[in-house]
Design an enzyme around this catalytic site. Sequence first.
Site, PDB file in Angstrom:
ATOM      1  N   ASP A 549       0.840  -1.245  -0.012  1.00 40.88           N
ATOM      2  CA  ASP A 549       0.083  -0.032   0.132  1.00 40.88           C
ATOM      3  C   ASP A 549       0.879   1.379   0.036  1.00 40.88           C
ATOM      4  O   ASP A 549       1.844   1.349   0.572  1.00 40.88           O
ATOM      5  CB  ASP A 549      -0.984  -0.243   1.358  1.00 40.88           C
ATOM      6  CG  ASP A 549      -1.970   1.174   1.352  1.00 40.88           C
ATOM      7  OD1 ASP A 549      -3.079   1.036   0.763  1.00 40.88           O
ATOM      8  OD2 ASP A 549      -1.510   2.366   1.741  1.00 40.88           O
ATOM      9  N   ASN A 557      -2.719  13.037  -3.247  1.00 37.34           N
ATOM     10  CA  ASN A 557      -3.932  13.519  -4.056  1.00 37.34           C
ATOM     11  C   ASN A 557      -4.425  14.910  -3.507  1.00 37.34           C
ATOM     12  O   ASN A 557      -4.469  15.779  -4.426  1.00 37.34           O
ATOM     13  CB  ASN A 557      -5.032  12.538  -4.094  1.00 37.34           C
ATOM     14  CG  ASN A 557      -4.806  11.485  -5.018  1.00 37.34           C
ATOM     15  OD1 ASN A 557      -4.266  11.402  -6.044  1.00 37.34           O
ATOM     16  ND2 ASN A 557      -5.388  10.147  -4.671  1.00 37.34           N
ATOM     17  N   ASP A 566      -2.553   9.642 -10.207  1.00 39.27           N
ATOM     18  CA  ASP A 566      -2.652   8.714 -11.093  1.00 39.27           C
ATOM     19  C   ASP A 566      -1.183   8.627 -11.989  1.00 39.27           C
ATOM     20  O   ASP A 566      -1.068   7.403 -11.946  1.00 39.27           O
ATOM     21  CB  ASP A 566      -3.785   8.874 -12.371  1.00 39.27           C
ATOM     22  CG  ASP A 566      -5.118   8.970 -12.035  1.00 39.27           C
ATOM     23  OD1 ASP A 566      -5.357   8.501 -10.745  1.00 39.27           O
ATOM     24  OD2 ASP A 566      -5.900   9.703 -12.701  1.00 39.27           O
ATOM     25  N   GLU A 592      -4.912   2.334  -4.048  1.00 39.57           N
ATOM     26  CA  GLU A 592      -3.513   2.382  -3.868  1.00 39.57           C
ATOM     27  C   GLU A 592      -2.792   1.109  -3.490  1.00 39.57           C
ATOM     28  O   GLU A 592      -1.567   1.206  -3.061  1.00 39.57           O
ATOM     29  CB  GLU A 592      -2.932   3.634  -3.107  1.00 39.57           C
ATOM     30  CG  GLU A 592      -3.275   3.462  -1.552  1.00 39.57           C
ATOM     31  CD  GLU A 592      -4.484   3.871  -1.253  1.00 39.57           C
ATOM     32  OE1 GLU A 592      -4.847   4.551  -0.154  1.00 39.57           O
ATOM     33  OE2 GLU A 592      -5.632   4.070  -2.136  1.00 39.57           O
TER      34      GLU A 592
END
Length: 675
Positions: A549, A557, A566, A592
């Site tokens: 992760d 973000n 992205d 993620e």
Amino acid sequence: MLIQKVLPFRKFLPARPAIQLLLSLLLTLVWQPSSWALQTRSDGAETTVSLRLKWFHQFQFAGYYAALEKGFYAEEGLNVHILGRDPGTSVVDDVVSGQVDFGVADSSLIVSRMNGSPVVLINPIFQHSPMVLISLAEKNILGPADLAGKSVMYQLDQDDAAIAATLSEVGLGHKDIISVPHSFDEWALLNSDVDAMSAYISNEPLAYRARGVKINLINPANYGIDFYGDNLFTSERMVNQQPETVVAFRRASIRGWVYALDHPDEIIDLILRKYKPEKSREQLAYEARSIRRMVQPDLLEVGLINRHRFDRIANIYRERNRVPRNADLAGFFVDDYLAPPDVRSMLLRWMVPLALVALAVLALMFVLNQRLKIRVSQKTRDAEEAREEVERYLSILDRHTCVMRVDSGLKVQYISVAFCQLTGYQSDQLLGKPHTVLLDQAHNEIRVGQLLEAIAAGQNWQAEVFLKRQDGEQLVMDVFAEPVMDPSGKVAGYNAVYLDMTQKKNAELLSITDTLTGLNNRNKLDSLLVKESKLVNRGSPVFSIILLDIDHFKLINDDNGHLVGDQVLREIARCLKRNIRETDYAGRWGGEEFMVICANTSLMGAETLAEMLRAKMAGTAFPEHIQVTSSFGVAEYSPGEAIDSLIKRADEGLYWAKNSGRNCVRARPCYVGSA
């Protein structure tokens, strides 16, 4: 036949056996057998069964020797006795009477079934029959028509399917030749007064030539006869009383054939050592190479079955009055006794083949038209009218079917309008060019060699190839090629029909791929986990998983925007692709989170890989100069463990890593099964 029932323009087809045979061959390209029920023994007991071969010990039965020697039968709980041919009995009688449990026979097994014998087909092993007729060159027998009134030695109703069909093609029946029972003497042409005898193309022709005896050979494949050979079968009694044993025997036998074809030298050593054949190593090696061409393991799944090819054989025996006119093949296939396919599978099985058959028939009309043109000057007005009728269908073929004809110099002799439209070329840009002009050379080198080898041997060929449009776009095409023979019987090129599979292949890839990262998606990872767990539960080495992760991904973000987020996900995916092994599988688990499935890998090996990945990611340059790290959880699968339990342990390792300061690897090795 099925074709004549469903095609609206069937009334225009000449009612000739050769045409119906070609239609059956075309069905091979699109027919997919229904799934068989897979059952395994659960009581741990060993079952003793026997297999009767159709001939004496040689490489012809290598798959069964391999299954026995490599322990494939034992893994299925079977103790198998392999028995060579007994000239004093019939293999079919031995199986039906219960003297043996399984047998090997050619496609004439249909005769027994349609005459009331309760035999059940399990799998055809050879996709092409090895049966041929040989005669001494001095007899001057050059084709099947020359056998009229001659003495022919073969096994009537046992190994004569391809021979009967070949004689039928030239208008000869059983009464038009002198049938002589087979003496099982491979030198019968020299030792007895027979004009021709049945033989295997992988055996007797080599023996005669090695002895310096000149022979002529009649190969049914050169006359459009392409039947199965060496069919594995059993009895209704066996299927009804021991279905698990039948399925287990089939599964182990197929494994044995795959192994034998991949390790011919090892199996030849086994045959020489254990079965004492009346053949030299050189003869067995030649036989192995010939059999590989007849099984075609590189193109088709070993044991692939097409029921319509058996329908063709049944029609031949009906026409020759060898079986009742109203007899059918109900109950002949082992699928009919096992778990039925679901409704969706049945729909797919019928709808797709019928759609493709319509195009295949148009291609057939084109081939028929070319043959008519060769003899047009000799035909009567009726033949002329038939040619004109076929030409009307040719225009339809030209506009809607991708067809290419190649001459003896391997140059493009004809290309259909539909093919030009699909590839973006004009016909004058392709005519006279090498037959590989449209192929993507980077992906087709091996396939081109296989195509040329099959055509040179007078055999049909089918495979998936890659083409390049004029604009550079790659196309995935399913191609079926058949040789073209000149009047002397020599190969004069080939005809090929192409079916565009690009959209289907792209759709299949999209269904298992994460669109953002290009890695396997969650559905694909789920299926891979199930596959690996089954392998371990059958005795394969353990596998492990890595769950990772991205640390503080929400902040990435929030601070930089989702477009940058992205980019980070894609860079993590590229890092995984570059650094895992070819045997590993990487995918996006969700958000993620990513997963790596490490096949044949213990917990320690997976921890080592995870630590390497962690260091690579920590040292990678990410967009906007962001420093990105990841936390890793590792777990090893234990036999019998549920997949959810394995994922939960890896997830616990991941949370442990998060709570340990992130950017680290933690493993959860312990699993305690239920009592």
